[in-house]
Design a protein around this motif. Structure first.
Motif, PDB file in Angstrom:
ATOM      1  N   ALA A  65      99.858 -56.583 -12.083  1.00  0.00           N
ATOM      2  CA  ALA A  65     100.863 -57.486 -13.566  1.00  0.00           C
ATOM      3  C   ALA A  65      99.120 -56.408 -14.803  1.00  0.00           C
ATOM      4  CB  ALA A  65     100.378 -58.962 -14.085  1.00  0.00           C
ATOM      5  N   VAL A  66      99.658 -55.053 -15.444  1.00  0.00           N
ATOM      6  CA  VAL A  66      97.311 -55.230 -16.462  1.00  0.00           C
ATOM      7  C   VAL A  66      98.058 -55.804 -18.132  1.00  0.00           C
ATOM      8  CG1 VAL A  66      96.362 -53.754 -16.762  1.00  0.00           C
ATOM      9  CG2 VAL A  66      96.894 -53.430 -14.507  1.00  0.00           C
ATOM     10  N   THR A  67      98.012 -56.721 -18.620  1.00  0.00           N
ATOM     11  CA  THR A  67      98.764 -56.840 -19.872  1.00  0.00           C
ATOM     12  C   THR A  67      97.615 -55.465 -20.839  1.00  0.00           C
ATOM     13  OG1 THR A  67      96.344 -58.326 -20.165  1.00  0.00           O
ATOM     14  CG2 THR A  67      98.500 -59.260 -20.018  1.00  0.00           C
ATOM     15  N   PRO A  68      99.206 -55.059 -21.861  1.00  0.00           N
ATOM     16  CA  PRO A  68      98.071 -54.111 -22.806  1.00  0.00           C
ATOM     17  C   PRO A  68      96.958 -54.942 -23.554  1.00  0.00           C
ATOM     18  CG  PRO A  68     100.490 -54.710 -23.424  1.00  0.00           C
ATOM     19  CD  PRO A  68     100.220 -55.921 -21.939  1.00  0.00           C
ATOM     20  N   ALA A  69      96.859 -56.054 -23.846  1.00  0.00           N
ATOM     21  CA  ALA A  69      94.822 -56.256 -24.134  1.00  0.00           C
ATOM     22  C   ALA A  69      94.327 -55.737 -23.043  1.00  0.00           C
ATOM     23  CB  ALA A  69      94.983 -57.716 -23.660  1.00  0.00           C
ATOM     24  N   MET A  70      94.213 -56.169 -21.630  1.00  0.00           N
ATOM     25  CA  MET A  70      92.667 -55.725 -20.709  1.00  0.00           C
ATOM     26  C   MET A  70      93.452 -54.515 -20.067  1.00  0.00           C
ATOM     27  SD  MET A  70      91.361 -58.255 -19.258  1.00  0.00           S
ATOM     28  CE  MET A  70      91.613 -58.702 -21.459  1.00  0.00           C
ATOM     29  N   ALA A  71      94.727 -53.275 -20.286  1.00  0.00           N
ATOM     30  CA  ALA A  71      94.468 -51.953 -20.227  1.00  0.00           C
ATOM     31  C   ALA A  71      93.503 -51.273 -21.709  1.00  0.00           C
ATOM     32  CB  ALA A  71      95.628 -51.300 -20.376  1.00  0.00           C
ATOM     33  N   ALA A  72      94.169 -51.536 -22.455  1.00  0.00           N
ATOM     34  CA  ALA A  72      93.038 -51.749 -23.846  1.00  0.00           C
ATOM     35  C   ALA A  72      91.322 -50.958 -23.532  1.00  0.00           C
ATOM     36  CB  ALA A  72      93.522 -52.008 -24.952  1.00  0.00           C
TER      37      ALA A  72
ATOM     38  N   ILE B 282      92.151 -87.510 -18.437  1.00  0.00           N
ATOM     39  CA  ILE B 282      91.794 -86.314 -19.130  1.00  0.00           C
ATOM     40  C   ILE B 282      93.060 -85.159 -18.452  1.00  0.00           C
ATOM     41  CG2 ILE B 282      89.842 -84.659 -18.563  1.00  0.00           C
ATOM     42  CD1 ILE B 282      88.127 -86.871 -17.512  1.00  0.00           C
ATOM     43  N   LEU B 283      93.072 -84.033 -19.575  1.00  0.00           N
ATOM     44  CA  LEU B 283      93.674 -83.233 -18.201  1.00  0.00           C
ATOM     45  C   LEU B 283      93.085 -82.031 -18.992  1.00  0.00           C
ATOM     46  CD1 LEU B 283      97.014 -84.437 -21.312  1.00  0.00           C
ATOM     47  CD2 LEU B 283      96.658 -84.615 -19.004  1.00  0.00           C
ATOM     48  N   ARG B 284      93.518 -82.012 -17.588  1.00  0.00           N
ATOM     49  CA  ARG B 284      92.998 -79.818 -18.122  1.00  0.00           C
ATOM     50  C   ARG B 284      93.489 -78.339 -16.956  1.00  0.00           C
ATOM     51  NH1 ARG B 284      88.109 -78.487 -13.482  1.00  0.00           N
ATOM     52  NH2 ARG B 284      88.173 -81.127 -12.988  1.00  0.00           N
ATOM     53  N   ILE B 285      93.713 -77.360 -17.608  1.00  0.00           N
ATOM     54  CA  ILE B 285      94.297 -76.181 -18.380  1.00  0.00           C
ATOM     55  C   ILE B 285      92.983 -75.311 -17.722  1.00  0.00           C
ATOM     56  CG2 ILE B 285      95.681 -74.701 -19.394  1.00  0.00           C
ATOM     57  CD1 ILE B 285      97.040 -76.880 -20.618  1.00  0.00           C
ATOM     58  N   HIS B 286      93.601 -74.937 -16.621  1.00  0.00           N
ATOM     59  CA  HIS B 286      92.948 -73.352 -15.883  1.00  0.00           C
ATOM     60  C   HIS B 286      93.875 -72.158 -16.458  1.00  0.00           C
ATOM     61  CE1 HIS B 286      89.985 -75.248 -12.885  1.00  0.00           C
ATOM     62  NE2 HIS B 286      89.931 -75.987 -13.924  1.00  0.00           N
ATOM     63  N   SER B 287      92.937 -70.850 -17.517  1.00  0.00           N
ATOM     64  CA  SER B 287      93.986 -70.089 -17.709  1.00  0.00           C
ATOM     65  C   SER B 287      93.027 -68.815 -17.739  1.00  0.00           C
ATOM     66  CB  SER B 287      94.407 -70.671 -18.945  1.00  0.00           C
ATOM     67  OG  SER B 287      95.401 -69.534 -19.345  1.00  0.00           O
ATOM     68  N   ARG B 288      93.526 -68.020 -17.490  1.00  0.00           N
ATOM     69  CA  ARG B 288      93.238 -66.219 -18.173  1.00  0.00           C
ATOM     70  C   ARG B 288      94.565 -66.100 -19.707  1.00  0.00           C
ATOM     71  NH1 ARG B 288      89.482 -62.591 -16.127  1.00  0.00           N
ATOM     72  NH2 ARG B 288      90.041 -61.496 -14.631  1.00  0.00           N
ATOM     73  N   VAL B 289      95.292 -66.950 -19.876  1.00  0.00           N
ATOM     74  CA  VAL B 289      96.093 -66.464 -21.597  1.00  0.00           C
ATOM     75  C   VAL B 289      94.450 -65.911 -22.151  1.00  0.00           C
ATOM     76  CG1 VAL B 289      97.642 -66.891 -22.795  1.00  0.00           C
ATOM     77  CG2 VAL B 289      97.808 -66.833 -20.843  1.00  0.00           C
ATOM     78  N   PRO B 290      93.728 -66.362 -22.933  1.00  0.00           N
ATOM     79  CA  PRO B 290      92.782 -66.454 -23.733  1.00  0.00           C
ATOM     80  C   PRO B 290      92.377 -64.966 -24.200  1.00  0.00           C
ATOM     81  CG  PRO B 290      92.824 -68.657 -23.257  1.00  0.00           C
ATOM     82  CD  PRO B 290      93.864 -68.231 -22.067  1.00  0.00           C
ATOM     83  N   VAL B 291      92.225 -64.724 -23.421  1.00  0.00           N
ATOM     84  CA  VAL B 291      91.343 -63.310 -23.211  1.00  0.00           C
ATOM     85  C   VAL B 291      92.848 -62.425 -22.575  1.00  0.00           C
ATOM     86  CG1 VAL B 291      88.851 -64.368 -22.879  1.00  0.00           C
ATOM     87  CG2 VAL B 291      90.293 -63.809 -20.571  1.00  0.00           C
ATOM     88  N   ALA B 292      93.180 -62.562 -21.441  1.00  0.00           N
ATOM     89  CA  ALA B 292      94.343 -61.191 -20.814  1.00  0.00           C
ATOM     90  C   ALA B 292      95.391 -61.402 -21.450  1.00  0.00           C
ATOM     91  CB  ALA B 292      94.014 -61.835 -19.390  1.00  0.00           C
TER      92      ALA B 292
END
Length: 332
Positions: free
Chosen positions: A43-50, A181-191
């Motif tokens: 999976a390569v998002t439009p944001a990363m492909a660009a 404490i709650l923590r989320i690990h994510s690629r979404v904000p950049v990917a």
């Protein structure tokens, strides 16, 4: 009339033919890559492909997301479950390795599939969601386990859940008295920054402290769209931390790491973890030996502010947890 956007800028690419059509791999590479996609998701998002320069064979963004046939070769030291989640899984969706914190994995799908991922054997578009019954059982486990003070949502990528579903999970966890404490690990904000909508930011605005660990490995990932997404998150009161993996061909120089950590700080992301590569199958090409990693960090010590300094860590075999790798400094 303006030209229509290129195909790879409009939707996520999910197979070898799509990569070739977007000009990201040669057409004659497709048969070999189809063998890779039969085992590991693409999976390569439009944001990363660009962000990828197809003319650069050493492009650091392409290295992270574009599959290669070497992935089908498993080195002797590589294992299916390098972080040993399985022995610490009391029920589906929960990993309890450390006494005071535990993982909640509500899904095993991601917006992009990193070619070095330590969960690459299990993540993919078919990973899907926990069923309602399984999610309820997992949340009930957290409610009856008072030793757990911190809940870490990972997966998969929790930020691809709908804001409604994610908000409901976070509200339920935040209502547990012993969870601090709650923590989320994510690629979404950049990917896939377009997913960071006002509704998503609102879902993250819970009463308990919430830390979002943003996974990025190269300064170029902090695009203008990523900057907008990260600003929306900070304005919602989310504390942003950065986590990266030390990767050959991506960030294995002092200059690349400095650029990465400075980019994080410019976007209010505190570098938190620099991970030594986990030994997942087919990832040997990304390996940077720990002694080289320590040498790179020594070069950075007086070049960047302490705010830019991450913990350089490695997972110990058998699920024994993370340990710091240094570097060690002489004092005196």
């Amino acid at each position: 009339m303006p030209e229509a956007p290129a195909p790879h800028h409009t939707r996520t690419i999910r197979d070898a033919n799509g990569l070739a059509a977007a000009g990201l791999v040669p057409r004659d590479a497709v048969p070999g890559l189809e063998a890779v996609q039969a085992r590991y998701s693409i999976a390569v998002t439009p944001a990363m492909a660009a962000l990828i320069d197809p003319a650069d064979p050493a492009d650091p963004i392409a290295a992270q997301y574009i599959p290669r046939t070497e992935e089908l070769v498993t080195a002797p030291h590589e294992v299916l479950d390098p972080t040993a989640d399985e022995p610490f899984t009391p029920l589906p969706g929960v990993v309890h390795r450390y006494p005071d914190r535990a993982l909640l994995k509500p899904l095993l799908a991601c917006p992009v599939y990193c070619r070095f991922c330590f969960r690459r054997e299990v993540v993919g578009p078919d990973g899907g969601l926990l069923t309602e019954a399984a999610l309820e059982a997992a949340l009930a486990w957290f409610e009856r386990t008072p030793a757990v003070r911190e809940v870490i949502l990972t997966g998969g990528d929790p930020l691809i859940l709908s804001p409604r579903r994610l908000g409901a999970i976070l509200a339920r966890l935040a209502a547990i008295p012993h969870v601090e404490i709650l923590r989320i690990h994510s690629r979404v904000p950049v990917a896939d920054p377009a997913r960071v909508t006002a509704a998503l930011a609102e879902a993250l605005a819970v009463e308990k402290p919430l830390y979002l660990c943003v996974h990025a490995n190269h300064a170029r990932e902090f695009s203008p769209d990523a900057a907008t997404a990260l600003r929306r998150l900070t304005q919602a009161g989310v504390v942003l931390l950065g986590q990266s993996v030390l990767l050959r061909g991506v960030n294995d120089s002092a200059e690349a790491l400095e650029d990465l950590f400075r980019a994080m700080l410019r976007h209010r992301v505190k570098p938190y973890y620099l991970h030594q590569l986990d030994h997942a199958p087919g990832t040997a090409r990304f390996e940077v030996p720990p002694e080289e990693g320590r040498a790179l960090l020594r070069q950075l010590r007086h070049r960047v502010t302490g705010l830019a300094w991450p913990n350089y860590v490695q997972e110990r075999p058998g699920g024994a947890g993370k340990v710091p790798l240094g570097p060690v400094w002489e004092v005196g």
